[in-house]
Design a protein around this motif. Structure first.
Motif, short mmCIF file in Angstrom:
data_model
loop_
_atom_site.label_atom_id
_atom_site.label_comp_id
_atom_site.label_asym_id
_atom_site.label_seq_id
_atom_site.Cartn_x
_atom_site.Cartn_y
_atom_site.Cartn_z
N LEU A 78 0.86 -1.18 0.00
CA LEU A 78 0.00 0.00 0.00
C LEU A 78 0.90 1.23 0.00
CD1 LEU A 78 -2.87 1.21 0.17
CD2 LEU A 78 -2.60 1.23 2.66
N LEU A 79 0.62 2.16 -0.91
CA LEU A 79 1.37 3.40 -1.01
C LEU A 79 0.50 4.57 -0.57
CD1 LEU A 79 3.13 2.94 -4.47
CD2 LEU A 79 3.92 2.21 -2.21
N THR A 89 5.07 6.95 -0.72
CA THR A 89 5.82 6.18 0.27
C THR A 89 5.03 4.93 0.64
OG1 THR A 89 4.82 7.42 2.10
CG2 THR A 89 6.91 8.24 1.21
N ARG A 90 5.74 3.89 0.99
CA ARG A 90 5.08 2.65 1.35
C ARG A 90 4.59 2.72 2.79
NH1 ARG A 90 7.38 -3.58 0.59
NH2 ARG A 90 5.48 -4.62 1.35
N VAL A 91 3.37 2.24 3.01
CA VAL A 91 2.75 2.28 4.32
C VAL A 91 3.12 1.02 5.09
CG1 VAL A 91 0.56 2.49 5.57
CG2 VAL A 91 0.85 3.62 3.36
N GLU A 101 -6.16 11.33 3.18
CA GLU A 101 -5.02 10.60 2.65
C GLU A 101 -5.36 9.98 1.30
OE1 GLU A 101 -2.81 9.24 6.80
OE2 GLU A 101 -3.90 7.76 5.61
N THR A 102 -4.37 10.01 0.39
CA THR A 102 -4.51 9.39 -0.92
C THR A 102 -3.69 8.11 -0.93
OG1 THR A 102 -4.79 11.55 -1.97
CG2 THR A 102 -4.18 9.71 -3.40
N LEU A 103 -4.35 6.99 -1.23
CA LEU A 103 -3.73 5.68 -1.17
C LEU A 103 -3.74 5.05 -2.56
CD1 LEU A 103 -5.56 4.40 2.05
CD2 LEU A 103 -3.37 5.61 1.92
N MET A 104 -2.78 4.14 -2.77
CA MET A 104 -2.68 3.46 -4.06
C MET A 104 -2.20 2.03 -3.84
SD MET A 104 -0.16 4.22 -7.31
CE MET A 104 -0.88 5.81 -7.70
N SER A 105 -2.80 1.12 -4.60
CA SER A 105 -2.31 -0.26 -4.65
C SER A 105 -1.67 -0.49 -6.02
CB SER A 105 -3.46 -1.25 -4.43
OG SER A 105 -4.37 -1.20 -5.51
N LEU A 106 -0.64 -1.31 -6.06
CA LEU A 106 0.09 -1.56 -7.29
C LEU A 106 -0.57 -2.71 -8.06
CD1 LEU A 106 3.75 -1.26 -5.99
CD2 LEU A 106 2.35 0.47 -7.11
#
Length: 238
Positions: A78-79, A89-91, A101-106
């Motif tokens: 999770l970024l 940044t990696r969580v 917060e803005t989150l992203m999965s690869l």
């Protein structure tokens, strides 16, 4: 220069021996009458603290931001976007998640986070922004909200169901999931050919999949299994 009169104060010149003697004497300050008198330290009152603590800006405690959920971490990635440094940044596992917060999965990962008592899965390279409770439109407050610019998101509600605000770029929807319901949504941009001068932002198309449980959609209760789409802001019949 004229000789000083008797009893008057003398101003030492550079290199004068009187400057050395003046440095060891009391400091002279001017009072309201213009006369020079020795400066004396104030005498503290009896019972008072002679060294009171000084108030500083650091003593004020900032308002505590309550987390909406947490990222548990289960062999996934999770970024989180750092707006100050403009980097992702990696969580770390067991990290609280707050609104804004803005989150992203690869890609190739299915990342699980917990918001309120619902489980949210990000799949296939998805980006979401966590919204504050009740941030969407409407009078009834939602437990949390998600802004989904693109990607695949799966919502698994808790035992009592969940009210969730969903923002799909230019479309806002409020869903009420029943107990232990599963709703999957895929937000994608449709490519429209054209010249550079007439190019507009790609239109949004959303695909909805209710695989279990129930949902209140546009004032109607829909039971699983059901699918529908949202194109140009219009929802098809489930």
């Amino acid at each position: 220069p004229a000789s000083p009169t008797a009893g008057s104060e003398t101003t030492p010149t550079p290199g004068d021996a009187a400057a050395v003697d003046a440095a060891a004497g009391p400091v002279l300050v001017a009072d309201a009458s213009g006369a020079m008198k020795p400066e004396t330290a104030p005498v503290p009152d009896a019972g008072s603290d002679p060294f009171p603590p000084e108030a500083s800006a650091s003593d004020a405690k900032p308002a505590e931001v309550k987390p909406i959920g947490a990222y548990l971490g289960n062999n996934d990635v999770l970024l989180r976007f750092d707006a100050k440094q403009n980097i992702w940044t990696r969580v770390a596992p067991r990290t609280p998640i707050t609104a804004g917060e803005t989150l992203m999965s690869l890609p190739t990962f299915r990342t699980h986070i917990v918001l309120a008592d619902a489980t949210v899965s990000l799949s296939g390279g998805a980006e979401v922004e966590v919204l504050a409770p009740g941030a969407g439109a409407g009078s009834d407050a939602a437990e949390f909200g998600l802004r989904i610019p693109y990607g695949q998101v799966i919502l698994n509600s808790g035992l009592n169901g969940n009210r969730i605000d969903l923002s799909l770029v230019d479309q806002d929807r409020r869903v009420q999931l029943g107990s232990s319901s599963s709703l999957a949504v895929e937000v994608r941009r449709v490519f429209v050919p054209g010249s550079v001068t007439t190019r507009q932002p790609a239109p949004v198309e959303a695909l909805w999949y209710l695989t279990s449980g129930s949902i209140e959609w546009n004032g109607e209760k829909v039971e699983a299994p059901a699918t529908w789409t949202t194109v140009d802001g219009a929802d098809s019949a489930p």
